[in-house]
Design a protein around this motif. Sequence first.
Motif, short mmCIF file in Angstrom:
data_model
loop_
_atom_site.label_atom_id
_atom_site.label_comp_id
_atom_site.label_asym_id
_atom_site.label_seq_id
_atom_site.Cartn_x
_atom_site.Cartn_y
_atom_site.Cartn_z
N UNK A 279 44.31 39.60 51.19
CA UNK A 279 44.41 40.58 50.14
C UNK A 279 43.26 40.35 49.17
N UNK A 280 42.55 41.37 48.84
CA UNK A 280 41.42 41.25 47.94
C UNK A 280 41.74 41.92 46.61
N UNK A 281 41.12 41.39 45.57
CA UNK A 281 41.30 41.98 44.24
C UNK A 281 40.44 43.23 44.15
N UNK A 282 40.98 44.26 43.58
CA UNK A 282 40.21 45.49 43.44
C UNK A 282 39.39 45.44 42.15
N UNK A 283 38.33 46.16 42.14
CA UNK A 283 37.49 46.25 40.95
C UNK A 283 38.18 47.16 39.94
N UNK A 284 38.33 46.68 38.71
CA UNK A 284 38.99 47.53 37.71
C UNK A 284 38.19 48.80 37.45
N UNK A 285 38.90 49.87 37.32
CA UNK A 285 38.24 51.14 37.05
C UNK A 285 38.12 51.33 35.54
N UNK A 286 37.36 52.34 35.17
CA UNK A 286 37.24 52.67 33.75
C UNK A 286 38.60 53.02 33.17
N UNK A 287 39.48 53.60 33.99
CA UNK A 287 40.81 53.97 33.50
C UNK A 287 41.60 52.74 33.09
#
Length: 98
Positions: free
Chosen positions: A1-9
């Motif tokens: 499981x990989x961490x997702x890149x935080x979005x601007x939202x």
Amino acid sequence: MTARTPSYADWAMLGLQTWMLGLEASAVIATRLHGFAWQTPGSDREATRMVSEKMTALMELQWRFMTGGMGSTPLAASQRTVQHYRRKVAANRRRLIA
């Protein structure tokens, strides 16, 4: 499981939550100042409680940071910090305003 890149939202939501914390805290501050100004019964205890609550909240947060309970990213740590203080402010608001 990989961490997702935080979005601007995600960051925008953190900004909104921080703004809401400021509004909620200002209501608590106004209520306390009103009590202090009019010397309502228990205002002296409220002043002592206010300081001890702030110290306790800070120590709880520091402990979470030291033990790794705040997450592994700046966004996660920021979100949990705001969430921690919003819970404390909400409890004070319920107690003082209700």
